[in-house]
Each structure stands twice: as C-alpha cells, then as structure tokens.
Design a protein around this motif. Structure first.
Motif, PDB file in Angstrom:
ATOM      1  N   THR A 112      74.272 108.341 154.186  1.00  0.00           N
ATOM      2  CA  THR A 112      74.594 108.098 152.778  1.00  0.00           C
ATOM      3  C   THR A 112      74.177 106.671 152.419  1.00  0.00           C
ATOM      4  OG1 THR A 112      76.862 107.284 153.157  1.00  0.00           O
ATOM      5  CG2 THR A 112      76.551 109.668 152.982  1.00  0.00           C
ATOM      6  N   PHE A 113      73.674 106.520 151.198  1.00  0.00           N
ATOM      7  CA  PHE A 113      73.117 105.238 150.770  1.00  0.00           C
ATOM      8  C   PHE A 113      73.748 104.826 149.441  1.00  0.00           C
ATOM      9  CE2 PHE A 113      70.011 107.607 153.233  1.00  0.00           C
ATOM     10  CZ  PHE A 113      69.691 106.697 154.236  1.00  0.00           C
ATOM     11  N   ASP A 114      74.294 103.621 149.405  1.00  0.00           N
ATOM     12  CA  ASP A 114      74.977 103.110 148.220  1.00  0.00           C
ATOM     13  C   ASP A 114      74.148 102.051 147.510  1.00  0.00           C
ATOM     14  OD1 ASP A 114      76.995 104.718 149.104  1.00  0.00           O
ATOM     15  OD2 ASP A 114      78.508 103.143 149.267  1.00  0.00           O
ATOM     16  N   ASP A 115      74.466 101.850 146.226  1.00  0.00           N
ATOM     17  CA  ASP A 115      74.058 100.699 145.402  1.00  0.00           C
ATOM     18  C   ASP A 115      72.688 100.823 144.752  1.00  0.00           C
ATOM     19  OD1 ASP A 115      76.415  99.800 146.428  1.00  0.00           O
ATOM     20  OD2 ASP A 115      75.610  98.021 147.408  1.00  0.00           O
ATOM     21  N   GLY A 116      71.863 101.788 145.125  1.00  0.00           N
ATOM     22  CA  GLY A 116      70.531 101.916 144.542  1.00  0.00           C
ATOM     23  C   GLY A 116      70.588 102.579 143.169  1.00  0.00           C
ATOM     24  N   ILE A 120      72.422 110.535 135.021  1.00  0.00           N
ATOM     25  CA  ILE A 120      71.871 111.397 136.075  1.00  0.00           C
ATOM     26  C   ILE A 120      71.451 112.736 135.499  1.00  0.00           C
ATOM     27  CG2 ILE A 120      72.424 112.617 138.219  1.00  0.00           C
ATOM     28  CD1 ILE A 120      74.294 110.250 138.893  1.00  0.00           C
ATOM     29  N   TYR A 121      72.284 113.289 134.619  1.00  0.00           N
ATOM     30  CA  TYR A 121      71.959 114.583 134.010  1.00  0.00           C
ATOM     31  C   TYR A 121      70.689 114.498 133.165  1.00  0.00           C
ATOM     32  CZ  TYR A 121      72.396 118.806 131.194  1.00  0.00           C
ATOM     33  OH  TYR A 121      72.145 119.994 130.562  1.00  0.00           O
ATOM     34  N   LYS A 122      70.549 113.423 132.424  1.00  0.00           N
ATOM     35  CA  LYS A 122      69.367 113.260 131.579  1.00  0.00           C
ATOM     36  C   LYS A 122      68.089 113.191 132.416  1.00  0.00           C
ATOM     37  CE  LYS A 122      67.443 110.271 127.945  1.00  0.00           C
ATOM     38  NZ  LYS A 122      67.667 109.047 127.119  1.00  0.00           N
ATOM     39  N   ILE A 123      68.165 112.585 133.598  1.00  0.00           N
ATOM     40  CA  ILE A 123      66.990 112.425 134.449  1.00  0.00           C
ATOM     41  C   ILE A 123      66.696 113.682 135.254  1.00  0.00           C
ATOM     42  CG2 ILE A 123      66.004 111.116 136.386  1.00  0.00           C
ATOM     43  CD1 ILE A 123      67.742 108.733 135.455  1.00  0.00           C
ATOM     44  N   THR A 124      67.734 114.297 135.816  1.00  0.00           N
ATOM     45  CA  THR A 124      67.537 115.387 136.776  1.00  0.00           C
ATOM     46  C   THR A 124      67.822 116.772 136.220  1.00  0.00           C
ATOM     47  OG1 THR A 124      69.821 115.345 137.632  1.00  0.00           O
ATOM     48  CG2 THR A 124      68.235 113.795 138.605  1.00  0.00           C
ATOM     49  N   GLY A 125      68.588 116.840 135.122  1.00  0.00           N
ATOM     50  CA  GLY A 125      68.986 118.143 134.600  1.00  0.00           C
ATOM     51  C   GLY A 125      70.171 118.744 135.328  1.00  0.00           C
ATOM     52  N   GLU A 126      70.788 118.000 136.255  1.00  0.00           N
ATOM     53  CA  GLU A 126      71.953 118.482 136.994  1.00  0.00           C
ATOM     54  C   GLU A 126      73.086 117.468 136.906  1.00  0.00           C
ATOM     55  OE1 GLU A 126      71.202 119.618 140.990  1.00  0.00           O
ATOM     56  OE2 GLU A 126      69.575 121.008 140.482  1.00  0.00           O
ATOM     57  N   ARG A 127      74.312 117.985 136.834  1.00  0.00           N
ATOM     58  CA  ARG A 127      75.489 117.124 136.799  1.00  0.00           C
ATOM     59  C   ARG A 127      75.920 116.798 138.227  1.00  0.00           C
ATOM     60  NH1 ARG A 127      76.586 114.906 131.805  1.00  0.00           N
ATOM     61  NH2 ARG A 127      76.244 116.462 130.178  1.00  0.00           N
ATOM     62  N   ASN A 133      79.725 104.445 140.230  1.00  0.00           N
ATOM     63  CA  ASN A 133      80.086 103.705 139.007  1.00  0.00           C
ATOM     64  C   ASN A 133      78.834 103.249 138.244  1.00  0.00           C
ATOM     65  OD1 ASN A 133      82.763 104.125 139.439  1.00  0.00           O
ATOM     66  ND2 ASN A 133      83.299 101.989 139.817  1.00  0.00           N
ATOM     67  N   TYR A 134      79.048 102.880 136.988  1.00  0.00           N
ATOM     68  CA  TYR A 134      77.926 102.403 136.180  1.00  0.00           C
ATOM     69  C   TYR A 134      77.543 100.974 136.574  1.00  0.00           C
ATOM     70  CZ  TYR A 134      75.066 100.982 132.261  1.00  0.00           C
ATOM     71  OH  TYR A 134      74.024 100.494 131.502  1.00  0.00           O
ATOM     72  N   VAL A 135      78.532 100.157 136.867  1.00  0.00           N
ATOM     73  CA  VAL A 135      78.295  98.828 137.448  1.00  0.00           C
ATOM     74  C   VAL A 135      79.089  98.767 138.744  1.00  0.00           C
ATOM     75  CG1 VAL A 135      77.852  97.680 135.265  1.00  0.00           C
ATOM     76  CG2 VAL A 135      80.192  97.788 136.125  1.00  0.00           C
ATOM     77  N   GLY A 192      74.884 103.426 138.008  1.00  0.00           N
ATOM     78  CA  GLY A 192      74.317 103.929 136.761  1.00  0.00           C
ATOM     79  C   GLY A 192      73.372 102.952 136.074  1.00  0.00           C
ATOM     80  N   SER A 193      73.719 101.670 136.073  1.00  0.00           N
ATOM     81  CA  SER A 193      72.858 100.688 135.415  1.00  0.00           C
ATOM     82  C   SER A 193      71.528 100.548 136.138  1.00  0.00           C
ATOM     83  CB  SER A 193      73.568  99.333 135.336  1.00  0.00           C
ATOM     84  OG  SER A 193      73.944  98.883 136.635  1.00  0.00           O
ATOM     85  N   HIS A 194      71.530 100.693 137.457  1.00  0.00           N
ATOM     86  CA  HIS A 194      70.280 100.661 138.218  1.00  0.00           C
ATOM     87  C   HIS A 194      69.445 101.907 137.914  1.00  0.00           C
ATOM     88  CE1 HIS A 194      72.254  97.905 141.496  1.00  0.00           C
ATOM     89  NE2 HIS A 194      72.189  97.338 140.302  1.00  0.00           N
TER      90      HIS A 194
END
Length: 461
Positions: free
Chosen positions: A43-47, A122-129, A97-99, A73-75
């Motif tokens: 698992t990878f965090d922060d990206g 994420i949904y806007k980019i991938t189409g999945e929730r 989180n967003y930040v 989210g901001s990233h």
C-alpha cells in the motif's frame, strides 16, 4: 484552570487517543492484516507524485504485482493523468483525505468534507467511487471510529520509516524482507511532499522495493490489492461455517442460478454485480408517482433483484447491521448509473414506467429516489415475508438472533422509482436525458447524509 485542563485532557482522549488505540492495537472496525497464504499487500500513501509514482507503476508492472494507492485529493487534482494510469493498470485507489492532515485536528464535518471532495475527484477521473480509506498517520477520531462513514478503513501491519531519506535503501530492504510474509499489509510512500517527509525519500524506497519484489518472486509471494485480500479473507471465513449453514448457503446460491436462468435476469455491472433486472409487466395496486403519473397494472417496469452471492459476501465481512446497510447502499449507488444508461441505450426499455422491487428496507431508499409503499396483504406478502426472513438469517452477522430482536419491523414493502427520477439522477447528462426525464432533480447522493437501511432483498411478484 487546572480543572479546565483536566477536562480538555478527558475530551481529547475520548475524541482521539482512545479510538486510535482501540483500532491500532486491537484492529476493531479496521482491516490491517490478512492470513491467506501466498499473498501480501503493498500500500502506498500520500501520492500521486509526478516523479516517483510513474516509476513505481513501471516497477509494479515489471514484476506483475498489484498495489493499493491511498491518494491525497489535492495531489490527485494536480495530476489526474497519474490517477487514471493507476486505475487503468488495475491497482486499487483509496482516499487519504483531501489534504494530509490528521483527523485528530479536524471536526467531524471537516473530515466528511475531505472525504467527499476526494471521492468526487477520484470519481471524475476514473468513473468509479472509492470504498477504502486510510486516514493520515492512521489517526482516527471518535466519529470515524463510531460511524464509519461508508468507507472501509484500512491500516497496516508493518511500516518502515521510508519517508525519511536518511533511512536509506539498505536499511529499508532489510526491514521489508523481515516482514515479507503472507498476509502482511506493508505501508510505503510514493510522495515525500507532506509534513515530516523528505521530498527525495521515495527514491530510496523504490530501490529497496525492487530488491524486495525480487525476493518475493523467489518465495512465490504475490502482492495483491487490499480488496482482493479482503475477499480472500471472506472466502476463508466462509469455510468456517457450520456444516448445516454451508449446505443452506450452497442450496441458496444454486437456487439463485436457476432463478436467473428461468426468469432471464440481466446484470447491470457483470464485473461486480449487485443489481439484476428483467423487463416485465407490473401486477400490483395502482401507485401515484412523483412526476404526477400513475403506475398501473400492465405498465412495463424493470424488476430489480439484489445479487444473493454479493449479499452473502457483505454479510460475511460485516459485524453489524449498520455495516451491511452501508455496503449495500454503496453497491446500489454504484449500479444505478449503469441501469440508467441501459434504459437510454436500449429501445425495448424506452416505454418502461420505472424500477420496481420488493424489499424489507424501512429507511433510506427515498434518498435514492424510490417510493416506498406497503405490500397488499395476501399470499404473496406472506410468502415474501417468510423468504426475506430466511435470507436475513443467512446473511446477517447475528443470524437467527436478529429475527427475534425485530420481527415486527421486518415487513415486505414495494419500491418504485419513476423512470424520470432514474434518468435525472443517474444517467449521463445529455440531450436524451432531458427528453426522457424532463426536469433535473438532485445531484449525486451524499452517502454521509444517508440514514441507514435495514438489510434488503428484491423479489419478483
């Protein structure tokens, strides 16, 4: 003053530290380790990070491994192309989180806002929730712990200090190899741009990870997504059922297959089915619909059915009625857009009045746009009640005890969603929608505001 400080200490402990201790050390209401042989989870965090995340994806592809990315989210907003690549290459995306801010330092409303905002990105980019969540530093507050806002919280079983560049690739390699075993959930970081991290630290992580993946290959270990690991856990748990219940579940799923074949049910999302349906004529009492029309005998409807296997899986991994309801709500929300698109695309569906189902839901379906009506008394209502209680005893964590607790409330109901509501809420917004549905209704449902629903099952009339 001393009394005030004492009260602040008590409040902060109750709000932050006690939930953190219970989840971190006892694993209550979180997932942090698997047990099935042959697999572990990276698992990878922060990206995402524009430099290191693409290198990481190249490395995982080279070794045929899958990972879970808990993104900020901001990233993601700044690098949507990387998020899309993560998704397209078959990795799992969760929320971080967003930040990158601790939940201990935020009000419950702020945490919900961060989750919702990142979910939408994420949904806007991938189409999945996304359905999985890892709070920064693993710090949960009381409301995360108590309410679990619909996301499955994932922590970890091992971490390695890879956010500090001075740790170095050699030390990371040694630490990771010591923890390289089946069921391990490893925490790593593909971005060093958060508080307390070194910007170049992921470079050392990537060197160490290459060595560890080479060792994993020699040990015949495979890194899999967190959702796949949890599915393996559920399957293993299902093997621990009593002999009688295993027979009951097997017969039940066999009946499911026969029912689908006889009634020619179709599936909204074959890759992960929750809603099945068929085109049929309505045979119940007249119902007044929200758009001013009426549903009458002979009108065409799409009759909905929940997937029995999915219901059993949800029940197996849930420890409470609340968790079952949350997972069902999210699964239905995921499938309704696919149903709406089918209605638009297939000419034989253009004359239907709406969606129809029979269920034991008592709260919640109105938030989706359904109308809830009592089922007329009679043989069908009685047989449906017996069937749904049997279903609940199989999929619910409390089994038969749940039936004894609340049998008065478990009465079958009719659910109807007018076709205009379906298209306005869930179809792709284009000119066809306006022709078919008329006016716009509310935007996408916010699950954080939903009342929880009781376990439900659709059944044909």
């Amino acid at each position: 003053m001393q009394t005030l400080l004492l009260w602040l200490f008590y409040i902060s402990s109750f709000y932050a530290f006690i939930p953190g201790i219970i989840t971190r050390f006892f694993g209550f209401r979180v997932f942090r380790r698997g047990t099935v042989e042959g697999t572990f989870a990276l698992t990878f965090d922060d990206g995402p990070d524009p430099v290191y995340t693409p290198q990481l994806l190249d490395l995982l592809k080279q070794y045929g491994m899958k990972g879970t990315f808990f993104i900020v989210g901001s990233h993601a907003e700044r690098h949507p192309e990387i998020v899309k690549r993560i998704h397209d290459e078959g990795h799992l995306i969760g929320i971080h989180n967003y930040v990158h801010k601790s939940n201990w330092l935020m009000r419950p409303k702020s945490v919900r806002s961060q989750l919702k905002r990142t979910d939408d990105i994420i949904y806007k980019i991938t189409g999945e929730r996304p359905t999985y969540y890892r709070p920064p530093w693993g710090s949960l507050n009381l409301f995360d712990f108590a309410k679990n806002s619909g996301y499955r919280i994932v922590l970890w079983s091992s971490m390695f200090g890879d956010w500090r560049i001075r740790t170095g690739a050699d030390t990371l390699t040694r630490r990771m190899k010591l923890k390289l075993k089946a069921g391990e959930v490893m925490l790593l970081h593909d971005c060093g741009n958060t508080m307390g991290a070194d910007p170049e630290a992921p470079e050392q992580m990537l060197i160490a990870l290459r060595r560890v993946l080479e060792e994993a290959k020699h040990q015949d270990l495979t890194s899999i997504r967190i959702d796949e690991m949890m599915t393996q856990e559920r399957r293993a748990a299902s093997m621990k059922l009593s002999f009688g219940k295993r027979i009951l579940v097997s017969l039940w799923l066999l009946w499911e297959k026969a029912f689908h074949k006889v009634f020619r049910l179709e599936t909204a999302t074959p890759e992960d089915p929750m809603l099945h349906f068929r085109l049929t004529s309505y045979h119940g009492k007249m119902i007044d619909l929200a758009d001013g029309t009426q549903l009458e005998k002979g009108d065409q409807v799409l009759e909905l059915h929940f997937d029995n296997k999915k219901l059993f899986e949800i029940g197996s991994r849930s420890r409470s009625e609340m968790q079952i309801a949350i997972q069902m709500i999210r699964a239905v929300q995921h499938d309704l857009p696919a149903v709406a698109q089918m209605v638009l695309d297939r000419p034989e569906f253009h004359k239907i009045k709406g969606l129809y189902a029979v269920t034991m839901i008592t709260r919640g379906p109105e938030q989706f746009g359904f109308i809830l009506e009592d089922l007329p008394p009679g043989l069908f209502a009685s047989s449906t009640r017996v069937y749904l209680k049997l279903l609940l005893s199989v999929i619910h964590p409390k089994g038969q005890s749940r039936l004894k607790e609340g049998s008065r409330r478990m009465e079958p109901k009719t659910l109807v969603m007018p076709i205009g509501v379906l298209l306005s809420r869930y179809a792709v917004k284009d000119t066809r929608l306006h022709d078919a549905a008329g006016s716009h209704l509310e935007e996408d449902l916010d699950l954080n505001e939903l009342p929880l629903a009781n376990t439900a099952k659709s059944l044909s009339s």
